[in-house]
Design an enzyme around this catalytic site. Sequence first.
Site, PDB file in Angstrom:
ATOM      1  N   PRO A   1      45.122  48.333  35.772  1.00 29.05           N
ATOM      2  CA  PRO A   1      44.538  48.402  34.761  1.00 29.05           C
ATOM      3  C   PRO A   1      45.276  48.712  33.377  1.00 29.05           C
ATOM      4  O   PRO A   1      46.148  49.572  33.157  1.00 29.05           O
ATOM      5  CB  PRO A   1      43.633  49.530  34.864  1.00 29.05           C
ATOM      6  N   CYS A   2      45.184  47.607  32.194  1.00 27.98           N
ATOM      7  CA  CYS A   2      45.813  48.058  31.074  1.00 27.98           C
ATOM      8  C   CYS A   2      45.315  49.069  29.986  1.00 27.98           C
ATOM      9  O   CYS A   2      46.034  49.435  29.109  1.00 27.98           O
ATOM     10  CB  CYS A   2      46.124  46.794  30.187  1.00 27.98           C
ATOM     11  N   GLN A   3      43.964  49.505  30.185  1.00 27.95           N
ATOM     12  CA  GLN A   3      43.276  50.293  28.885  1.00 27.95           C
ATOM     13  C   GLN A   3      44.055  51.546  28.809  1.00 27.95           C
ATOM     14  O   GLN A   3      44.104  51.820  27.729  1.00 27.95           O
ATOM     15  CB  GLN A   3      41.815  50.614  29.593  1.00 27.95           C
TER      16      GLN A   3
END
Length: 202
Positions: free
Chosen positions: A70-72
């Site tokens: 996940p890049c968030q």
Amino acid sequence: MKYLSVCSGIEAASVAWESLGWNPVAFSEIEPFPSSVLAERFPDVPNLGDMTKYHEWNIPAIDLLVGGTPCQAFSVAGKRGSLGDDRGNLCLTFCRMADYFAPKWVLWENVPGVLSTKDNAFGCFLGALCGADAPVIPPGGGRKHPNSGVVAGPKRTVAWRVLDAQWHRVPQRRKRVFVLAGQKVRKTGPGDLAGGFEGRLP
């Protein structure tokens, strides 16, 4: 090539690699919609779900581990909680998976924001992946890693580069960091690719 894909989404990697004859042994996806797409498109490939439970998985030997965690937690559009965010910390779980399944190759991608977090998340990721006993420090001791580089450690040699989709026959600007790690580490010398790494171990 037999590969394990984590944070699979709807499996862009499998679409890209199908013509090469590469085969997924399993996926790891928890979101309902992409999971339903995987079940429809790849009915013979198990979706093992939560990647943090990898110790419980019984899969064949793999040549490649691939994933875009996940890049968030690293994105400028998010709160940039980095490794303090459970989603961001999955990049280190990914490194532990690489050690556990011991593939010859490891491929990871994320947003460029990971290169400049307050806690040196990318340096922690590089250090864990190459087998160093400490995070990799950006050149000059700064807070931002360069857009490309190579580091070598006792477990793997790790190379990374920022690529933009617009230069690869995709009609949009979409920059991503791609990291490729190889299991065999060799000594470096003048003119050797791994000898010119942009980063250093403390």
